[in-house]
Design a protein around this motif. Structure first.
Motif, PDB file in Angstrom:
ATOM      1  N   ALA A   1     -54.277 -37.714 -23.001  1.00 33.73           N
ATOM      2  CA  ALA A   1     -55.725 -37.691 -23.140  1.00 33.73           C
ATOM      3  C   ALA A   1     -56.219 -36.257 -23.031  1.00 33.73           C
ATOM      4  O   ALA A   1     -55.678 -35.453 -22.281  1.00 33.73           O
TER       5      ALA A   1
ATOM      6  N   GLU B   1     -59.154 -34.308 -21.755  1.00 43.54           N
ATOM      7  CA  GLU B   1     -60.357 -34.360 -20.940  1.00 43.54           C
ATOM      8  C   GLU B   1     -61.204 -33.133 -21.226  1.00 43.54           C
ATOM      9  O   GLU B   1     -60.713 -32.001 -21.226  1.00 43.54           O
TER      10      GLU B   1
ATOM     11  N   ASP C   1     -64.192 -38.008 -21.590  1.00 43.99           N
ATOM     12  CA  ASP C   1     -63.032 -38.393 -22.403  1.00 43.99           C
ATOM     13  C   ASP C   1     -63.274 -38.173 -23.895  1.00 43.99           C
ATOM     14  O   ASP C   1     -62.446 -38.546 -24.721  1.00 43.99           O
TER      15      ASP C   1
END
Length: 310
Positions: free
Chosen positions: A66, A68, A210
């Motif tokens: 992911a 961020e 996100d």
């Protein structure tokens, strides 16, 4: 005499015959050296080798990494093709409110001091009403609560209006899971809002940490479906929707611009890439068909949605 000889010869023949008969009988009853006990055949099965069990290594599923996004420390907003305001912000109460004004489309900037006239620390947003009037939502240095400060003379003087902050859009850094709009304070659609772009008192878009983009049409009371954009760094309003700037995008080694409408489910459409900048803390603004990108020490402008830059 002759008779006696014949008798003896006959007896000898008889004895020889008898010996031969006994010998034959003994030979017939004696087991042969090659004879043996009859054995039933045993059915045999050729053993089949079982394949050896090969122990396969256990492979754990790999989750995609992911991206961020951190909260931008830069604010850039435009009134028209020539008037822009920008500012950097930081933690309250250490940060001071020092916005900058440009009246030549970002070519030059004039540094201003809002903290000298007000109890202002961190700047949360800048709204431009005219060439001479602009307002900022800041945190007060005394207790880090939100307030509004306004200038009517292009930043030469500032006035506190703490009772008017309720009519503004903002996200308090102390609670990034809540969005305040002119309609009130409401729960955000995510745990951390990093950027907010209001179009009217009721419509706005926001970015989450996100990278998700959400749009509201009722002052942040409810939101449409989120649109995933890992790497999204900041956003601004445009003439017909919103513009998002993102990093780590395929085909763009710098800062990628994406346009979208104010419809809840509007698609994100890549509109340009600023290749020559190193993505870091980014800010973007748009007005009158122009787009400005603040990256590093450079404020670039584009009149074609980011295809070419000056």
């Amino acid at each position: 005499m002759l008779r006696r000889r014949l008798l003896i010869a006959g007896l000898a023949v008889f004895l020889l015959f008898d010996v031969a008969l006994v010998s034959f009988a003994l030979t017939a009853s004696k087991p042969s050296a090659n004879a043996g006990t009859a054995v039933e055949p045993v059915e045999t099965t050729t053993p089949t080798a079982e394949p050896a069990a090969t122990e396969q290594p256990v492979v754990e599923p790999v989750e995609p990494t992911a991206i961020e996004s951190s909260t931008p420390s830069r604010i850039l907003t435009a009134l028209d093709a020539s008037t822009l305001w920008r500012a950097t912000t930081g933690d309250c109460p250490a940060a001071t409110a020092n916005p900058e004004l440009s009246t030549d489309a970002g070519e030059t900037w004039t540094a201003l001091d809002a903290s000298a006239d007000t109890d202002s620390s961190s700047i949360l947003s800048i709204t431009i009403s005219s060439e001479s009037e602009a307002s900022m939502v800041t945190l007060t240095a005394a207790d880090c609560t939100p307030q509004r400060v306004t200038t009517f003379v292009a930043g030469d003087q500032w006035q506190e209006y703490p009772d008017r902050v309720g009519a503004d859009w903002y996200v308090d850094p102390a609670d990034r899971a809540t969005v305040h709009s002119p309609a009130g304070s409401f729960a955000a659609p995510c745990s951390a809002v990093i950027a907010l772009a209001p179009r009217t008192d009721s419509t706005a878009a926001l970015l989450c940490s996100d990278g998700s983009l959400f749009r509201t049409g009722d002052g942040a009371a409810t939101y449409g479906p989120g649109v995933a954009l890992p790497g999204a760094a900041n956003l601004t309003v445009s003439d017909d929707g919103y513009i998002i700037v993102a990093t780590e995008q395929a085909g763009c080694a710098g800062a990628q611009l994406l346009a979208t409408s104010d419809e809840f489910d509007g698609a994100l459409t890549p509109s340009g890439c600023r290749e020559e900048v190193t993505p870091s803390d980014l800010a973007v603004a748009s007005a009158d068909g122009m787009v400005w990108l603040w990256a590093g020490d450079i404020v670039s402008s584009s009149s074609d949605g980011g295809t070419t830059w000056q």
